[in-house]
Design a protein around this motif. Structure first.
Motif, PDB file in Angstrom:
ATOM      1  N   UNK A 132       0.831  -1.210   0.000  1.00 39.42           N
ATOM      2  CA  UNK A 132       0.000   0.000   0.000  1.00 39.42           C
ATOM      3  C   UNK A 132       0.860   1.252   0.000  1.00 39.42           C
ATOM      4  N   UNK A 133       1.941   1.225   0.756  1.00 42.38           N
ATOM      5  CA  UNK A 133       2.844   2.377   0.817  1.00 42.38           C
ATOM      6  C   UNK A 133       3.436   2.682  -0.549  1.00 42.38           C
ATOM      7  N   UNK A 134       3.798   1.641  -1.301  1.00 48.44           N
ATOM      8  CA  UNK A 134       4.343   1.842  -2.642  1.00 48.44           C
ATOM      9  C   UNK A 134       3.316   2.500  -3.566  1.00 48.44           C
ATOM     10  N   UNK A 135       2.063   2.133  -3.402  1.00 50.49           N
ATOM     11  CA  UNK A 135       1.013   2.727  -4.235  1.00 50.49           C
ATOM     12  C   UNK A 135       0.739   4.175  -3.835  1.00 50.49           C
ATOM     13  N   UNK A 136       0.767   4.448  -2.533  1.00 54.10           N
ATOM     14  CA  UNK A 136       0.395   5.765  -2.028  1.00 54.10           C
ATOM     15  C   UNK A 136       1.442   6.840  -2.313  1.00 54.10           C
ATOM     16  N   UNK A 137       2.661   6.444  -2.628  1.00 52.76           N
ATOM     17  CA  UNK A 137       3.696   7.461  -2.877  1.00 52.76           C
ATOM     18  C   UNK A 137       3.438   8.236  -4.169  1.00 52.76           C
ATOM     19  N   UNK A 138       2.620   7.678  -5.073  1.00 52.94           N
ATOM     20  CA  UNK A 138       2.234   8.400  -6.293  1.00 52.94           C
ATOM     21  C   UNK A 138       0.888   7.839  -6.751  1.00 52.94           C
ATOM     22  N   UNK A 139      -0.186   8.392  -6.190  1.00 55.11           N
ATOM     23  CA  UNK A 139      -1.526   7.859  -6.449  1.00 55.11           C
ATOM     24  C   UNK A 139      -1.922   7.982  -7.920  1.00 55.11           C
ATOM     25  N   UNK A 140      -1.556   9.095  -8.544  1.00 53.75           N
ATOM     26  CA  UNK A 140      -1.934   9.281  -9.949  1.00 53.75           C
ATOM     27  C   UNK A 140      -1.275   8.227 -10.831  1.00 53.75           C
ATOM     28  N   UNK A 141       0.007   8.013 -10.623  1.00 56.74           N
ATOM     29  CA  UNK A 141       0.733   7.021 -11.417  1.00 56.74           C
ATOM     30  C   UNK A 141       0.177   5.620 -11.175  1.00 56.74           C
TER      31      UNK A 141
END
Length: 245
Positions: A132-141
């Motif tokens: 989840x942390x990996x996804x949250x670092x760039x939500x648009x991407x």
């Protein structure tokens, strides 16, 4: 007899070229004695580039022959281009590996020697939080990649933005020991939708896509890895319900 190389790289008060440092390190590791010319201003750098008709620095010269920049230098030594090339499972292996080690460390600190259902749940929770942390670092991407294969996110892009928060909620909730009634249904829902989406995209439609499981900028191929993430969520939900029943 020393192997000699001449390196020109940009080193100013405002900027130190990282590829210049990498070139110097690579040359030294290859046994070269480096004559290190530091271009200390933009004007000096521009003058050098004009003189040698090159567009970038650093530039390496060996035996009076210009080798080129850092990637050219790696090629000269028979190495692959620097950085991540093509598809890779490295990010996922790193996340699952660290999650497993942290889980074992917590178990050892608590004096638990044997692996139990709680150990497995803790590993799943750690993995979900890290993913989840990996996804949250760039939500648009992340969403830009996720909506290309997730069946629910295709219909409602807002779900794509919500997904990492739900995944983090489940992982943190499992670690905190929240009631299975509050956590398991969320895990079961996002895991099931995700698993069906991956199966359809990869195994039925035969599409070749990048997995958004570790963020939208990854080169991890969509397939077994992403399916495993969703199966972890489903398995974790069922284990929570089983343990609490």
């Amino acid at each position: 007899m020393h192997k000699l190389a001449i390196l020109y790289r940009m080193v100013t008060d405002q900027h130190i070229c990282p590829f210049g440092l990498r070139s110097k390190d690579l040359l030294e590791r290859q046994g070269y004695q480096v004559t290190d010319h530091k271009l200390s201003s933009r004007a000096e750098t521009d003058k050098f580039k004009a003189q040698h008709q090159v567009e970038t620095t650093p530039q390496t010269f060996i035996d009076d022959k210009r080798i080129g920049g850092y990637d050219d230098l790696r090629a000269f030594f028979g190495m692959n281009k620097a950085g991540q090339n093509g598809t890779t499972y490295t990010p996922v292996i790193a996340i699952f590996g660290i999650a497993a080690l942290v889980t074992l460390a917590i178990q050892l600190a608590a004096g638990a020697i044997f692996i139990s259902v709680q150990t497995l749940l803790l590993f799943i929770a750690m993995s979900m939080v890290m993913l989840a942390l990996q996804k949250l670092k760039d939500l648009f991407s992340f969403t830009n990649s996720f909506i290309t294969y997730d069946l629910l996110a295709m219909r409602n892009i807002r779900y794509g933005y919500l997904y990492p928060f739900l995944e983090a909620y489940v992982g943190i909730g499992m670690i905190a020991g929240l009631s299975a009634i509050w956590v398991a249904p969320v895990s079961l829902f996002i895991g099931t939708v995700g698993a069906i989406s991956v199966i359809k995209a990869v195994y039925i439609d035969k599409r070749e896509l990048k997995c958004a499981c570790v963020g939208g900028d990854s080169q991890v191929p969509l397939g077994f890895v992403s399916l495993s993430e969703n199966l972890f969520m489903i398995g974790g939900a069922l284990l929570m319900l089983l343990v609490k029943s």
